[in-house]
Design a protein around this motif. Structure first.
Motif, short mmCIF file in Angstrom:
data_model
loop_
_atom_site.label_atom_id
_atom_site.label_comp_id
_atom_site.label_asym_id
_atom_site.label_seq_id
_atom_site.Cartn_x
_atom_site.Cartn_y
_atom_site.Cartn_z
N THR A 53 44.77 27.54 48.70
CA THR A 53 45.26 27.45 47.32
C THR A 53 44.93 28.30 46.45
N ASP A 54 45.35 28.61 45.27
CA ASP A 54 45.00 29.34 44.36
C ASP A 54 43.92 28.98 43.51
N LYS A 55 42.81 29.64 43.76
CA LYS A 55 41.59 29.00 43.08
C LYS A 55 41.65 29.07 41.51
N LEU A 56 42.33 30.06 40.92
CA LEU A 56 42.65 30.03 39.41
C LEU A 56 43.26 28.81 38.95
N VAL A 86 36.10 40.98 32.38
CA VAL A 86 35.75 39.56 32.50
C VAL A 86 36.59 39.22 33.79
N LEU A 87 36.03 38.44 34.49
CA LEU A 87 36.62 37.79 35.84
C LEU A 87 37.08 36.62 35.50
N ALA A 88 38.41 35.82 35.79
CA ALA A 88 39.10 34.81 35.58
C ALA A 88 38.57 33.61 36.34
N ASP A 89 37.57 33.95 37.18
CA ASP A 89 36.91 33.05 38.27
C ASP A 89 35.69 32.80 37.58
N MET A 90 35.17 33.04 36.52
CA MET A 90 33.82 32.80 36.20
C MET A 90 33.90 31.70 34.77
N PRO A 91 34.21 30.51 34.93
CA PRO A 91 34.51 29.55 33.68
C PRO A 91 33.50 29.43 32.85
#
Length: 194
Positions: free
Chosen positions: A26-29, A104-109
């Motif tokens: 699955t797409d983690k984002l 910035v990374l999109a997977d760093m919420p």
């Protein structure tokens, strides 16, 4: 001596083109977290920072960063690793014109605007490389002054800008704020932090 740089002179480059290989099928984002997709948490956290422009480097995801005020740049070859996305974002930022990019990374919420402002305050000139750190390991988010753009545009592979980040100045943030979601167990850690 710390000079700092205003967000208005910087372009935000959000990297959202990873292949999520370590996350599974699955797409983690797009993973739901607190009522919205994972990738939109950093978008929301930084929406009040007055960047000159916002760029989102994406591959196949159907997440609509455009509606959030981002110019979307398509990475047609995400297999090129993080460096390919960095190069696309920096090239577009250079075209617009800016004093620095904030990557910035999109997977760093859990990244906060406060931390990004601390990174910007640590900039000492156009050759600056200011990265985040949990006190042990440097990581994104990171600020790169305009004099570093040529070096960023020659990066190759999935190392991205890691060597530059390691050699740069580091601003400490709580480890939980720098949580990078790569595997399903990282998502479990994130949910446990609430």
């Amino acid at each position: 001596m710390t000079m700092g740089i205003a967000a208005e002179h910087c372009i935000l480059v959000l990297l959202a083109a990873g292949r999520s290989e370590r996350f599974g099928d699955t797409d983690k984002l797009k993973q739901p977290f607190l009522g919205k997709p994972l990738a939109f948490h950093v978008v929301t956290a930084l929406e009040s920072v007055p960047f000159k422009a916002r760029l989102a480097v994406c591959s196949g995801s159907d997440l609509d960063f455009g509606r959030c005020g981002y110019r979307v740049i398509h990475n047609d070859d995400p297999g090129d690793g993080m460096s390919g996305s960095v190069k696309l974002g920096v090239a577009a930022a250079r075209e617009i014109g800016c004093a620095a990019v904030v990557i910035v990374l999109a997977d760093m919420p859990r990244v906060t605007a406060t931390h990004v402002y601390r990174l910007l305050e640590a900039v000492t000139g156009p050759d600056a490389v200011i990265a985040s750190s949990n006190g042990v390991y440097p990581s994104p988010p990171a600020v790169f002054g305009a004099d570093q753009f040529d070096a960023l545009l020659t990066l190759e592979g999935d190392e991205g800008a890691r060597a530059m980040v390691r050699a740069g100045r580091h601003v400490i943030a709580p480890e939980a704020d720098l949580l990078d979601i790569d595997r399903p167990e990282d998502m479990e850690r994130l949910r446990a932090l609430r």
